[in-house]
Design a protein around this motif. Sequence first.
Motif, short mmCIF file in Angstrom:
data_model
loop_
_atom_site.label_atom_id
_atom_site.label_comp_id
_atom_site.label_asym_id
_atom_site.label_seq_id
_atom_site.Cartn_x
_atom_site.Cartn_y
_atom_site.Cartn_z
N GLY A 16 0.81 -1.22 0.00
CA GLY A 16 0.00 0.00 0.00
C GLY A 16 0.84 1.27 0.00
O GLY A 16 0.57 2.20 -0.76
N VAL A 17 1.89 1.30 0.84
CA VAL A 17 2.71 2.52 0.90
C VAL A 17 3.55 2.67 -0.36
O VAL A 17 3.81 3.79 -0.81
CB VAL A 17 3.60 2.57 2.17
CG1 VAL A 17 2.73 2.80 3.41
CG2 VAL A 17 4.44 1.32 2.32
N HIS A 18 3.95 1.55 -0.97
CA HIS A 18 4.66 1.64 -2.25
C HIS A 18 3.70 2.13 -3.34
O HIS A 18 4.05 2.98 -4.16
CB HIS A 18 5.26 0.29 -2.64
CG HIS A 18 6.52 -0.03 -1.91
ND1 HIS A 18 7.72 -0.29 -2.55
CD2 HIS A 18 6.78 -0.14 -0.58
CE1 HIS A 18 8.66 -0.54 -1.64
NE2 HIS A 18 8.12 -0.46 -0.45
N ALA A 19 2.49 1.58 -3.34
CA ALA A 19 1.50 1.98 -4.35
C ALA A 19 1.22 3.48 -4.26
O ALA A 19 1.17 4.18 -5.29
CB ALA A 19 0.21 1.19 -4.16
N ALA A 20 1.09 3.96 -3.01
CA ALA A 20 0.84 5.39 -2.83
C ALA A 20 2.02 6.22 -3.35
O ALA A 20 1.84 7.28 -3.95
CB ALA A 20 0.58 5.69 -1.36
N GLY A 21 3.22 5.70 -3.12
CA GLY A 21 4.41 6.41 -3.59
C GLY A 21 4.46 6.47 -5.11
O GLY A 21 4.79 7.51 -5.68
N TRP A 22 4.12 5.38 -5.74
CA TRP A 22 4.13 5.37 -7.21
C TRP A 22 3.05 6.28 -7.78
O TRP A 22 3.26 6.99 -8.75
CB TRP A 22 3.94 3.93 -7.74
CG TRP A 22 5.16 3.07 -7.56
CD1 TRP A 22 5.24 1.88 -6.91
CD2 TRP A 22 6.48 3.33 -8.06
NE1 TRP A 22 6.52 1.38 -6.94
CE2 TRP A 22 7.30 2.26 -7.65
CE3 TRP A 22 7.05 4.39 -8.78
CZ2 TRP A 22 8.65 2.20 -7.95
CZ3 TRP A 22 8.41 4.32 -9.10
CH2 TRP A 22 9.19 3.24 -8.68
N ARG A 23 1.89 6.27 -7.13
CA ARG A 23 0.82 7.13 -7.60
C ARG A 23 1.24 8.60 -7.49
O ARG A 23 0.98 9.41 -8.39
CB ARG A 23 -0.47 6.89 -6.82
CG ARG A 23 -1.65 7.68 -7.39
CD ARG A 23 -2.97 7.23 -6.83
NE ARG A 23 -3.06 7.48 -5.39
CZ ARG A 23 -4.11 7.14 -4.64
NH1 ARG A 23 -5.16 6.52 -5.19
NH2 ARG A 23 -4.12 7.39 -3.36
N ALA A 24 1.95 8.92 -6.39
CA ALA A 24 2.42 10.30 -6.22
C ALA A 24 3.39 10.71 -7.32
O ALA A 24 3.49 11.88 -7.67
CB ALA A 24 3.08 10.45 -4.85
N LEU A 25 4.13 9.73 -7.85
CA LEU A 25 5.08 10.02 -8.94
C LEU A 25 4.40 10.02 -10.31
O LEU A 25 5.07 10.20 -11.33
CB LEU A 25 6.20 8.96 -8.94
CG LEU A 25 7.31 9.13 -7.91
CD1 LEU A 25 8.24 7.92 -7.97
CD2 LEU A 25 8.09 10.40 -8.18
N GLY A 26 3.10 9.74 -10.32
CA GLY A 26 2.39 9.68 -11.60
C GLY A 26 2.75 8.45 -12.41
O GLY A 26 2.65 8.46 -13.66
N ALA A 27 3.17 7.40 -11.73
CA ALA A 27 3.63 6.21 -12.44
C ALA A 27 2.47 5.45 -13.09
O ALA A 27 1.33 5.51 -12.63
CB ALA A 27 4.36 5.29 -11.47
N ASP A 28 2.81 4.76 -14.16
CA ASP A 28 1.87 3.83 -14.79
C ASP A 28 2.17 2.46 -14.18
O ASP A 28 3.23 1.89 -14.43
CB ASP A 28 2.11 3.82 -16.30
CG ASP A 28 1.23 2.81 -17.01
OD1 ASP A 28 0.15 2.49 -16.49
OD2 ASP A 28 1.66 2.31 -18.08
N VAL A 29 1.26 1.97 -13.34
CA VAL A 29 1.56 0.78 -12.54
C VAL A 29 0.69 -0.39 -12.93
O VAL A 29 -0.54 -0.25 -13.09
CB VAL A 29 1.36 1.07 -11.03
CG1 VAL A 29 1.69 -0.17 -10.18
CG2 VAL A 29 2.20 2.26 -10.60
N VAL A 30 1.34 -1.54 -13.10
CA VAL A 30 0.64 -2.79 -13.34
C VAL A 30 0.95 -3.72 -12.17
O VAL A 30 2.13 -3.94 -11.85
CB VAL A 30 1.08 -3.45 -14.66
CG1 VAL A 30 0.26 -4.71 -14.93
CG2 VAL A 30 0.94 -2.46 -15.82
N VAL A 31 -0.08 -4.25 -11.52
CA VAL A 31 0.11 -5.09 -10.34
C VAL A 31 0.05 -6.56 -10.75
O VAL A 31 -0.85 -6.98 -11.47
CB VAL A 31 -0.98 -4.82 -9.28
CG1 VAL A 31 -0.75 -5.68 -8.04
CG2 VAL A 31 -1.03 -3.35 -8.92
#
Lengths: 339, 338
Positions: A16-31
Amino acid sequence: MSAPRVGLIGAGGISGVHAAGWRALGADVVVHSEHGAHALADTFGFRTADTLTELWPQVDLVDIVTPTATHAELALAAIAAGKHVICEKPLARTSVEAAAVVGAAEAAGVRVFPAHVVRYFPEYVAARDAIRAGRIGTVAVARFRRMSAAPKADWFFDEARSGGIVLDQMIHDLDQAEWLAGPVARVFARSTAKAGDGGRVASAAVLLTHTSGAISHVYGVWGHPGLRFTSSFEIAGDAGLLRYDMARSDTVRVQLGGPADAGGYLPATDPSESPYAAELADFWAAIESGTQASVAGTDGVRAVALAEAVLASAASGVPVDLPADPADSAHSSTEGSPR
Amino acid sequence: MTTTTPLTIGILSFAHTHAASYARILSAMPDVEVLGTDPGPYDPGTVRGAGFAAEHGVTYVEDVASLLAKAPDAVVICAENTAHRELTELATVAGAHVLCEKPLATSDTDAAAMVAAADASGVILMTAYPVRFASAFTDLVARVRAGQLGEIYSILGTNNGKMPLAQRSWFTDPTRSGGGALVDHVVHVADLIDALLGEPAQEVHAVTNRILRADAGVGVETGGVVSVRYPSGVIATIDCSWSQPESAPTWGGLTLEVHGTAGSVRIDPFAAHVSGYDAGGELWAGFGADLDARMIDEFLDAVRTGRAPQPDGAVGARTLAVVTAAQRSVASGLPVPL
């Protein structure tokens, strides 16, 4: 800086804290995860991939947040697919595996960053800056302390899978001990674990002798369910002393009605300056610019080697010597030799 | 109105700075006559001997033999650590009860001899561990005894202070102190753990260094950490370093943190203070009960009633054993069984 394309592998406690960090960076994330991928993706607006083969073409780097014993295999697979690797600490269950990951990344020309997030907690950064500025003189005695309610997932207490409290929790402060007081030459450790009414508990108590002559003690507890997360340090030098205790931090006081607070496994952090977001941003910047981050792959190998020395000393009951130069352990195949 | 038996108490030596506190407490008691003698040697520029006695309301006596000849009911020994045994033996032979400054002695042999001497004379031997009388500690003990913490498995203790002052140079002279920070500061925490667990230490490992106050050129360790295992499996760490900087607004402190399967308690008995700033920088106005006074009360009550007080000489010897084992561990680099 472009937006990173990230494969987040794992959807457990730290995701969760990593996901929040990536979202803050505007990352395109695939889980991608055996369990919980869709729930995590839904919460953060990410996509999912059912298989690693499906994941690779969609990402430039992976962020591995799975149980410890799976880190090395996943990291090696990502490296083989040409992806940069960010990996939750410990970098691997053993220093041999961790060194293999770093070696494979070097050979493949990709980067590896073990997520030693405490290097991004501002209180530890401030202490390091003060020490490097000479404000306390030569470090003589350092104290590190970290505790929380014990984690609930079974694998944390399975030494083969996680390395227990030493590799999972104490490794933060073992890394800090070297980051703040220099390389460690000798380790003495005791550890204990018990089954209590509220679940399992564990503690480890470690004495470190640094090559500089400084001594440290590192203390870790995974306690009863009501034990709140806290970490603290004191660094005594011949010209002063640095002290921080999260339990004494007083920036905000909140008291709400309702059920009393229980313990927790992770520290509370300032959401606007999350150390988790800061480390991911630092790693991404290092990847983009080809520069160093505050943590290198070899630091992850060294931390595991130090943790292995702790386990070896706790098991043998005698001190364990380490190679003096942290770089030496990056490719060593031993976990330190009992005296 | 209650009355108490008048007592004569002798303070043997003012070498330890705690002599000032004990003298102040005893001399304020209406039914206690306080005698004192101070064999020396004295550090240059310090007020000792008859001058010290006059400042603290103590009737000065020329030497130890003369004091004991006055048949005091009890003595408080504040001599250099290595002199504790001889003074205890002289006092017990004279029939005086003994409260001895910590550490009880500087060798296990001396400590055992002191306990035996008191037993042989049928007098009390008490070890000066005032932190035992801190409300924070008695509260911790009560919680443990009530089962609130479940089964104890891990303990962390610290007792850190400034390096003892130049006015008492014997603290850093191993021939008179028996050692440095290990000798000065391990025993308080070891005593609290002994009282809490009710079992003696089983194995000790220790590391030390001399980086702190290296400028003072002392021949003893100034930094130290001791790792202890107890028979029940409890693991404990004791940090005894003289790591409180000279610039700090207070002498140091003591903490004890106890983790059990059902609860955790951390105590910091010397934390209570009003903070602020004065012309010199940070201000620390400590407050709270006078633990020395509580300890003296326990001693005098035991003297008057004939009951056995705590902390006694036996726990003084058991906790000294942790120190001497730590010294052997530092010498060998290996853990030492007890």
